[in-house]
Design an enzyme around this catalytic site. Structure first.
Site, PDB file in Angstrom:
ATOM      1  N   GLU A  31       0.644  -1.175  -0.030  1.00 34.64           N
ATOM      2  CA  GLU A  31       0.013  -0.091   0.013  1.00 34.64           C
ATOM      3  C   GLU A  31       1.008   1.245  -0.051  1.00 34.64           C
ATOM      4  O   GLU A  31       1.824   1.435   0.988  1.00 34.64           O
ATOM      5  CB  GLU A  31      -0.668   0.042   1.224  1.00 34.64           C
ATOM      6  CG  GLU A  31      -1.697   1.435   1.558  1.00 34.64           C
ATOM      7  CD  GLU A  31      -2.542   1.838   0.189  1.00 34.64           C
ATOM      8  OE1 GLU A  31      -3.313   0.820  -0.372  1.00 34.64           O
ATOM      9  OE2 GLU A  31      -2.125   2.653  -0.412  1.00 34.64           O
ATOM     10  N   GLY A  33      -0.419   4.509  -0.388  1.00 30.57           N
ATOM     11  CA  GLY A  33      -0.994   5.755   0.183  1.00 30.57           C
ATOM     12  C   GLY A  33      -1.709   5.275   1.757  1.00 30.57           C
ATOM     13  O   GLY A  33      -0.942   4.582   2.459  1.00 30.57           O
ATOM     14  N   PHE A  35      -4.042   3.601   4.245  1.00 32.09           N
ATOM     15  CA  PHE A  35      -4.550   2.201   4.461  1.00 32.09           C
ATOM     16  C   PHE A  35      -6.097   2.207   4.397  1.00 32.09           C
ATOM     17  O   PHE A  35      -6.596   2.979   4.976  1.00 32.09           O
ATOM     18  CB  PHE A  35      -3.998   1.357   5.550  1.00 32.09           C
ATOM     19  CG  PHE A  35      -4.398  -0.074   5.657  1.00 32.09           C
ATOM     20  CD1 PHE A  35      -3.495  -0.937   5.184  1.00 32.09           C
ATOM     21  CD2 PHE A  35      -5.618  -0.317   6.112  1.00 32.09           C
ATOM     22  CE1 PHE A  35      -3.864  -2.157   5.115  1.00 32.09           C
ATOM     23  CE2 PHE A  35      -5.980  -1.761   5.867  1.00 32.09           C
ATOM     24  CZ  PHE A  35      -5.072  -2.741   5.578  1.00 32.09           C
ATOM     25  N   GLY A  36      -6.625   1.561   3.569  1.00 29.80           N
ATOM     26  CA  GLY A  36      -8.085   1.237   3.471  1.00 29.80           C
ATOM     27  C   GLY A  36      -8.704   1.836   1.989  1.00 29.80           C
ATOM     28  O   GLY A  36      -9.581   1.628   1.838  1.00 29.80           O
ATOM     29  N   GLY A  37      -7.711   2.561   1.301  1.00 35.55           N
ATOM     30  CA  GLY A  37      -8.016   3.071  -0.035  1.00 35.55           C
ATOM     31  C   GLY A  37      -9.130   4.234   0.041  1.00 35.55           C
ATOM     32  O   GLY A  37      -9.504   5.081   0.877  1.00 35.55           O
ATOM     33  N   THR A  38      -9.753   4.454  -1.127  1.00 36.93           N
ATOM     34  CA  THR A  38     -10.205   5.745  -1.531  1.00 36.93           C
ATOM     35  C   THR A  38     -11.666   5.739  -0.807  1.00 36.93           C
ATOM     36  O   THR A  38     -12.092   7.020  -0.236  1.00 36.93           O
ATOM     37  CB  THR A  38     -10.521   5.610  -3.248  1.00 36.93           C
ATOM     38  OG1 THR A  38      -9.378   5.663  -3.769  1.00 36.93           O
ATOM     39  CG2 THR A  38     -11.356   6.966  -3.544  1.00 36.93           C
ATOM     40  N   CYS A  39     -12.414   4.740  -0.981  1.00 32.11           N
ATOM     41  CA  CYS A  39     -13.889   4.832  -0.401  1.00 32.11           C
ATOM     42  C   CYS A  39     -13.731   5.301   0.963  1.00 32.11           C
ATOM     43  O   CYS A  39     -14.459   6.127   1.334  1.00 32.11           O
ATOM     44  CB  CYS A  39     -14.470   3.549  -0.761  1.00 32.11           C
ATOM     45  SG  CYS A  39     -16.109   3.605   0.263  1.00 32.11           S
ATOM     46  N   HIS A 447     -48.726   2.810   1.986  1.00 33.39           N
ATOM     47  CA  HIS A 447     -49.298   4.018   1.789  1.00 33.39           C
ATOM     48  C   HIS A 447     -49.208   4.821   3.036  1.00 33.39           C
ATOM     49  O   HIS A 447     -49.496   4.464   4.179  1.00 33.39           O
ATOM     50  CB  HIS A 447     -50.881   3.921   1.401  1.00 33.39           C
ATOM     51  CG  HIS A 447     -51.332   5.271   1.187  1.00 33.39           C
ATOM     52  ND1 HIS A 447     -51.276   5.967  -0.080  1.00 33.39           N
ATOM     53  CD2 HIS A 447     -52.383   5.670   1.917  1.00 33.39           C
ATOM     54  CE1 HIS A 447     -51.943   7.154   0.062  1.00 33.39           C
ATOM     55  NE2 HIS A 447     -52.603   7.033   1.132  1.00 33.39           N
TER      56      HIS A 447
END
Ligand SMILES: Cc1cc2nc3c(=O)[nH]c(=O)nc-3n(C[C@H](O)[C@H](O)[C@H](O)COP(=O)(O)OP(=O)(O)OC[C@H]3O[C@@H](n4cnc5c(N)ncnc54)[C@H](O)[C@@H]3O)c2cc1C
Length: 467
Positions: A31, A33, A35-39, A447
């Protein structure tokens, strides 16, 4: 040189590959960048957490139409920011600590590039080889072909979504460049929180890949909230003191916008440009995505890919689904699972824009169906024409459904409150081949819930009555 049974490049969706069937393998995660990435760190999750307080501001301002007025907003930006990242950062840190603690897993905090088949050079100077490699390296935002805006420069006020959510203080003005979902969500956030936003979009509407009426309605609402420059492109950028002066070329000729912060949100490209895939024998499409087959194998034996680095959809739920496929296929490949490898399929891929209002869709637009010569019927239901829409005093929401002449649902396009939740029954119907009339009449619809929008749109499709 260390050799591993499996090397995973990227700790976003790649981190979820390690299913129990792979326990005991000598695994390395590389990794470069956070840890855990973009999201988790800079994408889906923080943006939606910022959208919520922004929605509250806009809803409060709009409540006078329901006979309620609130005091002027006060926004505690450091409080909002620190609450959000105070929740997210420990998840990233905890995930990293967990991987470090695992006996058979090695975490390399480095950037990897291919130097041969299943052979990697790390930015730390180490080299690795592996029996199997999974590339889950994601994507990154691009810049503009304009000096000063070619790349992010947060120190000097030029941000992407990677950094803008951690600003020390809200700037007085922000120029948001782009008209896609990242630009729209963040323009909504910062404008609602009190920043004077100018959004610059080269096309004639925001969200231009959506159904025409949805894009037009979204654009009209946005125009009420902040300065919107359509059919306009940035041509120059100069920084004088703390202020960027961005030259623009639009329908009225040259103009400019001034802002302390510029947000570049003009698209993302796969991280293959920093991976040297050719050295590893990995084929690449013209748009930079890794070539994969239906089992998500790359063109190099023993190398799989998933998520933004190879997918046509830059969406987390797609990356997660692909991670499940690759995890299964790895387990089959190492002999831990019997049976056949799994493959991708052509299930509809929904997405949402958490702007104001929300937008959600799956499947082709009417224009795309017409262009492909696909026969279809269509129905549109206004949110304001169902009972819950009366309560909301909604004036912009709608749901359009396209179905084939037998009643199979091809697409849905929604704008309005809770659009991302509203279309899910239609995603389900399209995924499982349920016909419009069966979905509409084969169940009760509460409804007067908002979901009656879906029921009515289904019943509005001009289809022959079932026998
Ligand atoms: C602002 C924003 C909002 C979003 N909102 C949504 C949303 O609401 N819903 C949705 O579905 N999707 C959303 N997305 C898209 C979603 O975040 C991505 O589709 C998803 O995170 C991609 O996951 P991935 O595992 O492919 O890549 P990532 O999560 O990006 O993981 C890739 C990892 O690989 C690392 N890496 C890259 N190259 C190398 C290398 N050579 N060596 C070592 N490490 C490397 C990176 O540092 C990164 O941590 C959003 C994206 C952004 C930017």
């Amino acid at each position: 040189m260390p050799h591993h049974d499996l090397v995973i490049i990227g700790s976003g969706s790649g981190n979820s590959l390690l299913i129990p069937e792979l326990d005991g393998l000598d695994v390395a995660i590389v990794e470069g960048g956070t840890f855990g990435g973009t999201c988790l760190n800079v994408g889906c999750i923080p943006t939606k957490m910022f959208v919520l307080p922004a929605d509250r501001v806009v809803d409060a301002a709009d409540a006078h139409r329901l006979g309620v007025t609130f005091a002027e907003r006060t926004v505690d930006w450091p409080g909002i920011r620190d609450r959000i990242f105070g929740r997210i950062d420990p998840i990233s840190a905890g995930g990293e600590a967990y991987r470090r603690s695992q006996e058979h897993t090695t975490l390399y905090r480095a950037h990897a590039t291919f130097t041969g088949e299943r052979r990697l050079a790390l930015s730390t100077g180490e080299e690795l080889t592996a029996d199997r490699v999974v590339v889950a390296a994601g994507s990154h935002p691009v810049g503009l072909d304009v000096d000063g805006l070619r790349a992010p420069d947060p120190e000097h006020g030029v941000h992407t979504s990677d950094t803008v959510m951690r600003l020390d203080a809200l700037p007085p003005r922000m120029a948001v460049i782009g008209g896609g979902f990242v630009a729209c969500e963040l323009a909504h956030v910062f404008s609602a929180l009190g920043v004077a936003v100018t959004q610059v979009q080269r096309g004639p509407t925001l969200l231009r890949h959506h159904e025409v009426e949805v894009a037009q309605r979204y654009t009209e609402v946005a125009r009420h909230h902040y300065d919107l420059r359509l059919s306009t492109t940035p041509t120059s950028a100069q920084r004088v003191g703390d202020v960027w002066r961005i030259g623009l070329d639009g329908p009225g000729g040259p103009s400019h916008v001034e802002a302390e912060v510029v947000l570049l949100a003009v698209g993302r490209v796969p991280n293959t440009d920093r991976l040297d895939p050719a050295a590893g024998g990995l084929g690449v499409h013209d748009d930079g995505r890794l070539v994969v087959d239906e089992q998500l194998r790359t063109t190099s034996p023993g190398v799989w890919a998933l998520g933004d680095v190879s997918s046509a959809h830059q969406l987390k739920h797609v990356a997660n689904h692909e991670a499940r496929i690759v995890a299964h296929n790895l387990a089959v490949d190492v002999g831990r699972l019997a049976g056949e490898p799994r493959t991708t399929d052509d299930r509809p891929v929904p997405h949402a824009v958490f702007g104001h209002p929300q937008v959600a869709a799956f499947g082709p637009t009417a224009a795309e169906l017409n262009e492909a010569g696909t026969p279809f019927v269509t129905a549109t239901q206004a949110v304001g024409d169902v009972a819950y829409g009366w309560a909301l005093e909604d004036t912009t929401g709608l749901l359009t459904i396209h179905a084939d002449p037998t009643g199979l649902i091809l697409a849905a396009h929604a704008i309005g409150p809770h659009a991302s939740t509203l279309i899910q029954p239609l995603v389900q119907a399209a995924s499982f081949g349920q016909r419009a009339i069966d979905v509409a009449r084969g169940q009760y619809w509460i409804h007067p819930a908002l979901a009656e929008v879906v029921e009515n749109a289904l019943l509005g499709l001009p289809l022959p009555d079932p026998a």
